[in-house]
Design a protein around this motif. Structure first.
Motif, PDB file in Angstrom:
ATOM      1  N   PHE A 187       0.691  -1.334   0.296  1.00 54.73           N
ATOM      2  CA  PHE A 187       0.039  -0.107  -0.006  1.00 54.73           C
ATOM      3  C   PHE A 187       0.826   1.393   0.034  1.00 54.73           C
ATOM      4  O   PHE A 187       0.540   2.209  -1.004  1.00 54.73           O
ATOM      5  CB  PHE A 187      -0.978   0.026   1.293  1.00 54.73           C
ATOM      6  CG  PHE A 187      -2.240  -0.829   0.953  1.00 54.73           C
ATOM      7  CD1 PHE A 187      -3.495  -0.183   1.377  1.00 54.73           C
ATOM      8  CD2 PHE A 187      -2.549  -2.154   0.672  1.00 54.73           C
ATOM      9  CE1 PHE A 187      -4.568  -0.860   1.057  1.00 54.73           C
ATOM     10  CE2 PHE A 187      -3.396  -2.674   0.482  1.00 54.73           C
ATOM     11  CZ  PHE A 187      -4.745  -1.936   0.568  1.00 54.73           C
ATOM     12  N   GLY A 188       1.996   1.146   0.912  1.00 50.69           N
ATOM     13  CA  GLY A 188       2.883   2.241   1.024  1.00 50.69           C
ATOM     14  C   GLY A 188       3.558   2.670  -0.308  1.00 50.69           C
ATOM     15  O   GLY A 188       3.837   4.042  -0.866  1.00 50.69           O
ATOM     16  N   ARG A 228       4.216   6.162  -5.041  1.00 56.56           N
ATOM     17  CA  ARG A 228       4.339   6.445  -6.338  1.00 56.56           C
ATOM     18  C   ARG A 228       3.128   7.391  -7.043  1.00 56.56           C
ATOM     19  O   ARG A 228       3.419   8.149  -7.786  1.00 56.56           O
ATOM     20  CB  ARG A 228       4.376   4.875  -7.054  1.00 56.56           C
ATOM     21  CG  ARG A 228       4.483   5.179  -8.723  1.00 56.56           C
ATOM     22  CD  ARG A 228       6.121   5.715  -8.752  1.00 56.56           C
ATOM     23  NE  ARG A 228       6.470   5.712  -9.998  1.00 56.56           N
ATOM     24  CZ  ARG A 228       7.549   6.478 -10.568  1.00 56.56           C
ATOM     25  NH1 ARG A 228       8.405   6.970  -9.744  1.00 56.56           N
ATOM     26  NH2 ARG A 228       7.861   6.277 -11.729  1.00 56.56           N
ATOM     27  N   LEU A 229       2.018   6.799  -6.458  1.00 57.08           N
ATOM     28  CA  LEU A 229       0.916   7.864  -6.823  1.00 57.08           C
ATOM     29  C   LEU A 229       0.947   9.356  -6.476  1.00 57.08           C
ATOM     30  O   LEU A 229       0.752  10.240  -7.481  1.00 57.08           O
ATOM     31  CB  LEU A 229      -0.582   7.197  -6.303  1.00 57.08           C
ATOM     32  CG  LEU A 229      -1.016   6.145  -7.120  1.00 57.08           C
ATOM     33  CD1 LEU A 229      -2.450   5.774  -6.230  1.00 57.08           C
ATOM     34  CD2 LEU A 229      -1.616   6.514  -8.540  1.00 57.08           C
ATOM     35  N   TYR A 230       1.521   9.681  -5.326  1.00 56.34           N
ATOM     36  CA  TYR A 230       1.809  10.939  -4.974  1.00 56.34           C
ATOM     37  C   TYR A 230       2.797  11.716  -5.964  1.00 56.34           C
ATOM     38  O   TYR A 230       2.634  12.837  -6.228  1.00 56.34           O
ATOM     39  CB  TYR A 230       2.033  11.233  -3.431  1.00 56.34           C
ATOM     40  CG  TYR A 230       2.220  12.485  -2.832  1.00 56.34           C
ATOM     41  CD1 TYR A 230       1.163  13.104  -2.251  1.00 56.34           C
ATOM     42  CD2 TYR A 230       3.350  13.360  -3.038  1.00 56.34           C
ATOM     43  CE1 TYR A 230       1.437  14.334  -1.868  1.00 56.34           C
ATOM     44  CE2 TYR A 230       3.502  14.571  -2.332  1.00 56.34           C
ATOM     45  CZ  TYR A 230       2.583  14.947  -1.823  1.00 56.34           C
ATOM     46  OH  TYR A 230       2.389  16.348  -1.502  1.00 56.34           O
ATOM     47  N   GLY A 290       0.003   3.582   3.329  1.00 58.86           N
ATOM     48  CA  GLY A 290       0.701   2.783   4.128  1.00 58.86           C
ATOM     49  C   GLY A 290       0.015   2.509   5.533  1.00 58.86           C
ATOM     50  O   GLY A 290      -0.310   1.367   6.086  1.00 58.86           O
ATOM     51  N   ALA A 291      -0.432   3.651   5.963  1.00 57.16           N
ATOM     52  CA  ALA A 291      -1.200   3.478   7.330  1.00 57.16           C
ATOM     53  C   ALA A 291      -2.596   2.916   7.067  1.00 57.16           C
ATOM     54  O   ALA A 291      -3.126   2.356   7.791  1.00 57.16           O
ATOM     55  CB  ALA A 291      -1.685   5.062   7.847  1.00 57.16           C
ATOM     56  N   LEU A 292      -3.310   2.933   5.840  1.00 56.41           N
ATOM     57  CA  LEU A 292      -4.568   2.269   5.210  1.00 56.41           C
ATOM     58  C   LEU A 292      -4.226   0.792   5.541  1.00 56.41           C
ATOM     59  O   LEU A 292      -5.091  -0.008   6.135  1.00 56.41           O
ATOM     60  CB  LEU A 292      -4.965   2.730   4.069  1.00 56.41           C
ATOM     61  CG  LEU A 292      -6.228   2.185   3.611  1.00 56.41           C
ATOM     62  CD1 LEU A 292      -7.369   2.205   4.383  1.00 56.41           C
ATOM     63  CD2 LEU A 292      -6.537   2.574   2.184  1.00 56.41           C
ATOM     64  N   GLY A 293      -3.016   0.410   4.807  1.00 54.93           N
ATOM     65  CA  GLY A 293      -2.670  -0.972   5.119  1.00 54.93           C
ATOM     66  C   GLY A 293      -2.519  -1.455   6.430  1.00 54.93           C
ATOM     67  O   GLY A 293      -3.158  -2.461   6.979  1.00 54.93           O
ATOM     68  N   VAL A 294      -1.971  -0.490   7.452  1.00 55.67           N
ATOM     69  CA  VAL A 294      -2.085  -0.892   8.781  1.00 55.67           C
ATOM     70  C   VAL A 294      -3.379  -0.890   9.369  1.00 55.67           C
ATOM     71  O   VAL A 294      -3.723  -2.050  10.100  1.00 55.67           O
ATOM     72  CB  VAL A 294      -1.116   0.098   9.582  1.00 55.67           C
ATOM     73  CG1 VAL A 294      -1.161  -0.082  11.162  1.00 55.67           C
ATOM     74  CG2 VAL A 294       0.323  -0.108   9.181  1.00 55.67           C
ATOM     75  N   VAL A 295      -4.184  -0.217   8.845  1.00 52.23           N
ATOM     76  CA  VAL A 295      -5.687  -0.153   9.671  1.00 52.23           C
ATOM     77  C   VAL A 295      -6.372  -1.504   9.194  1.00 52.23           C
ATOM     78  O   VAL A 295      -6.959  -2.257  10.014  1.00 52.23           O
ATOM     79  CB  VAL A 295      -6.517   0.977   9.032  1.00 52.23           C
ATOM     80  CG1 VAL A 295      -8.068   0.963   9.445  1.00 52.23           C
ATOM     81  CG2 VAL A 295      -6.062   2.378   9.806  1.00 52.23           C
ATOM     82  N   ILE A 296      -5.976  -1.945   7.707  1.00 51.69           N
ATOM     83  CA  ILE A 296      -6.808  -3.198   7.449  1.00 51.69           C
ATOM     84  C   ILE A 296      -6.265  -4.336   8.265  1.00 51.69           C
ATOM     85  O   ILE A 296      -6.832  -5.108   8.589  1.00 51.69           O
ATOM     86  CB  ILE A 296      -6.472  -3.260   5.873  1.00 51.69           C
ATOM     87  CG1 ILE A 296      -7.405  -2.047   5.159  1.00 51.69           C
ATOM     88  CG2 ILE A 296      -7.157  -4.608   5.222  1.00 51.69           C
ATOM     89  CD1 ILE A 296      -7.083  -2.057   3.726  1.00 51.69           C
TER      90      ILE A 296
END
Length: 300
Positions: free
Chosen positions: A67-68, A73-75, A111-117
């Motif tokens: 995710f990170g 890369r998107l940013y 990356g934080a969204l991946g941690v949340v999931i």
């Protein structure tokens, strides 16, 4: 004689890619990988010191790392879109992540969204997990900055300081084609991140911070350093000069204020540290690692 001996410059690597047979080994990728490994190792130690199970951080990394990378890369592509979609550009190169180009804000956000999931799937409380892994992320960012050195990118303004960075003609900005040495902003950020890591770990041991306050300190200290480092850089970005400041400077200011406000709110509402780091009790055969009685030596 001493000043003459000290006056020197930091050379840039002549090559950023080496070949093991047909397999390319890229310095940029090695820097990112080293940072990820360090962050997981530090996060695991800190998480177990808080009472978490061994392996939890590694399991969450399966979500957070891809995710990170996508977010980073998107940013970068969105803020420097003309590098890939401008006249005469090849949009396919937006996928060439090995050439460099990861925006830290996008990497942290997704990356934080991946941690949340991952945390929800493993019944882990989010704030203590973020507090455990945040210092290690600083070390990851510090190591990752060496990838900019290998790629000769994201350096600062011209300078003749003893620690100036030598840049090859092919990588120099159009505005300074004949200037050979520049501020090594990669090195500044490397040192700043390591110093911030040491400060946060000390404060956490001293005051037993919890409820997201370590993560808030991470954001505050990183953005504080990013403001002055960003103002040294001469690389062109598409979102630039908003009210006289680079877009990334504004991002740092907004995030610093938000993190400081959260820190104050958390301290007032939840002083101390969480008693449990799970949303439900682990299974009997999967108990958390025992807490150390000496937090000064147990946390990484």
């Amino acid at each position: 004689m001493l000043p003459e001996i000290l006056v020197h410059s930091i050379p840039s690597p002549s090559e950023g890619t080496w070949y093991l047979g047909p397999l390319p080994i890229r310095g940029y990728a090695l820097s990112i990988i080293a940072g990820i490994v360090a962050a997981i190792w530090i996060g695991e130690r800190r998480w177990q010191a808080r009472g978490g199970r061994a392996g939890d951080v590694s399991d969450l990394a399966i979500w957070a790392v891809p995710f990170g990378l996508v977010g980073g890369r998107l940013y970068h592509v969105l803020t420097d879109w003309e590098l890939y979609f401008g006249e005469g550009r090849n949009p396919v190169t937006a996928l060439y992540i090995w050439r460099g180009g990861l925006g830290i804000w996008g990497a942290i956000a997704l990356g934080a969204l991946g941690v949340v999931i991952g945390a929800r799937l493993r019944h882990i409380k989010l704030l203590p997990m973020l507090d455990a892994i945040a210092p290690g992320v600083l070390v990851a960012q510090a190591l990752g900055r060496w990838g900019n050195w290998f790629n000769q990118e994201l350096f600062g303004r011209p300078t003749d300081l003893p620690w100036a960075l030598e840049i090859d003609p092919a990588h120099r900005p159009d505005a300074y084609p004949d200037v050979a040495t520049y501020h090594p902003t990669f090195l500044y950020e490397f040192l700043w991140c390591l110093a911030a890591f040491a400060v946060i770990v000390w404060l956490d041991r001293r005051y037993r911070l919890g409820y997201g306050r370590v993560a808030a300190l991470y954001v505050m200290l990183y953005t504080l350093g990013r403001v002055w480092i960003e103002n040294l850089r001469v690389d062109e970005v598409q979102l630039v000069d908003v009210g006289g400041l680079r877009f990334n400077v504004w991002t740092s200011i907004v995030l610093f204020v938000a993190a400081a406000a959260f820190f104050a709110w958390s301290q007032a509402r939840h002083p101390g540290r969480e008693e449990t780091v799970y949303t439900r009790e682990p299974d009997a055969d999967d108990e958390p690692a025992p807490r150390s009685s000496t937090p000064e030596t147990s946390e990484g």
